[in-house]
Write a protein that holds these residues in place. Sequence first.
Motif, PDB file in Angstrom:
ATOM      1  N   PRO A 140       0.701  -1.052   0.141  1.00 62.43           N
ATOM      2  CA  PRO A 140      -0.040   0.159  -0.152  1.00 62.43           C
ATOM      3  C   PRO A 140       0.856   1.220  -0.060  1.00 62.43           C
ATOM      4  N   LEU A 141       2.151   1.244   0.010  1.00 61.85           N
ATOM      5  CA  LEU A 141       3.014   2.466   0.237  1.00 61.85           C
ATOM      6  C   LEU A 141       3.560   2.738  -1.240  1.00 61.85           C
ATOM      7  N   THR A 142       3.590   4.179  -1.307  1.00 58.76           N
ATOM      8  CA  THR A 142       4.165   4.743  -2.450  1.00 58.76           C
ATOM      9  C   THR A 142       5.737   4.632  -2.389  1.00 58.76           C
ATOM     10  N   PRO A 143       6.165   4.464  -3.673  1.00 57.05           N
ATOM     11  CA  PRO A 143       7.769   4.484  -3.834  1.00 57.05           C
ATOM     12  C   PRO A 143       8.600   5.361  -2.907  1.00 57.05           C
ATOM     13  N   ARG A 144       8.084   6.831  -2.756  1.00 54.66           N
ATOM     14  CA  ARG A 144       8.809   7.588  -1.848  1.00 54.66           C
ATOM     15  C   ARG A 144       8.447   7.368  -0.294  1.00 54.66           C
ATOM     16  N   GLU A 145       7.271   6.604   0.205  1.00 53.62           N
ATOM     17  CA  GLU A 145       6.985   6.275   1.422  1.00 53.62           C
ATOM     18  C   GLU A 145       8.182   5.061   1.604  1.00 53.62           C
ATOM     19  N   LEU A 146       8.232   4.388   0.867  1.00 54.52           N
ATOM     20  CA  LEU A 146       9.380   3.202   0.817  1.00 54.52           C
ATOM     21  C   LEU A 146      10.658   3.657   1.087  1.00 54.52           C
ATOM     22  N   ASP A 147      11.066   4.601   0.211  1.00 59.13           N
ATOM     23  CA  ASP A 147      12.170   5.356   0.212  1.00 59.13           C
ATOM     24  C   ASP A 147      12.614   5.816   1.667  1.00 59.13           C
ATOM     25  N   ARG A 173       8.822  14.070   6.857  1.00 59.92           N
ATOM     26  CA  ARG A 173       7.960  13.878   8.298  1.00 59.92           C
ATOM     27  C   ARG A 173       6.423  13.407   7.519  1.00 59.92           C
ATOM     28  N   ASN A 174       5.969  14.179   6.697  1.00 62.45           N
ATOM     29  CA  ASN A 174       4.854  13.663   6.033  1.00 62.45           C
ATOM     30  C   ASN A 174       4.630  12.128   5.610  1.00 62.45           C
ATOM     31  N   TYR A 175       5.696  12.038   4.637  1.00 65.62           N
ATOM     32  CA  TYR A 175       5.727  10.525   4.011  1.00 65.62           C
ATOM     33  C   TYR A 175       6.011   9.424   5.353  1.00 65.62           C
ATOM     34  N   LEU A 176       6.586   9.884   6.322  1.00 65.75           N
ATOM     35  CA  LEU A 176       6.672   8.870   7.603  1.00 65.75           C
ATOM     36  C   LEU A 176       5.309   8.652   8.186  1.00 65.75           C
ATOM     37  N   LEU A 198       7.413  -7.777   5.601  1.00 67.23           N
ATOM     38  CA  LEU A 198       6.494  -8.143   4.363  1.00 67.23           C
ATOM     39  C   LEU A 198       7.227  -8.064   3.053  1.00 67.23           C
ATOM     40  N   GLY A 199       8.544  -7.801   3.111  1.00 67.00           N
ATOM     41  CA  GLY A 199       9.367  -7.766   2.054  1.00 67.00           C
ATOM     42  C   GLY A 199       9.273  -6.760   0.849  1.00 67.00           C
ATOM     43  N   TRP A 200       8.772  -5.549   1.364  1.00 63.40           N
ATOM     44  CA  TRP A 200       8.866  -4.158   0.814  1.00 63.40           C
ATOM     45  C   TRP A 200       9.993  -3.373   0.707  1.00 63.40           C
TER      46      TRP A 200
END
Length: 201
Positions: A140-147, A173-176, A198-200
């Motif tokens: 469910p996470l965006t690429p930037r949230e994963l970064d 902070r917003n992404y986190l 979860l392997g993300w």
Amino acid sequence: MIRLLLADDEHLIRGAVAALLALEPDIDVVAEVADGPSALKAAKELRPDVAMLDLEMPDMDGIELAEALRDELPKTRIAIVTRHARPGVLHRALNAGVLAFVPKTAQAQSLADVVRKVNAGQRCIDPDLATQALLAGPCPLTPRELDVLRESREGATVQVIAQRLHLTQGTVRNYLSTAMTKLDAETRYEAAQRAWELGWL
């Protein structure tokens, strides 16, 4: 002959697999290495047909190495072997161009068949690993949230994450915060750990 590179940080397993595959009349094990950077260096020098990579290695995991090989040696086909796969890892592996994803518990003859299939451009995904991945659902996470979570997992501060990713501290902070909400985590470290499990990441 299929020129094969083996990368696994477990010396005993790597040696045993190399010895067994070397008995195959059509497989030539051209390199055995213990970590990602060494595998990338050897692959650039030897240009193997197939690279069989351990998922978890020091300095660069199998998927990061697969991405580097895909970009730098697109003709080298990639198989990943793993002792314990997390569900999201299969998605990451496929996105990195990996053709085979199999457990380390596979028989030597099965691994030889995997090498042959991968060399022929065929996919070879272990059914149990595929089932786990399908049941886990999409990330469910965006690429930037994963970064930002990836950086958090390594212990980086918000300021350091912002510098590394060329973002403002407020944006980090917003992404986190969004990632923590999506993963029902109380801290960014808990969110990063959950995403890794979860392997993300």
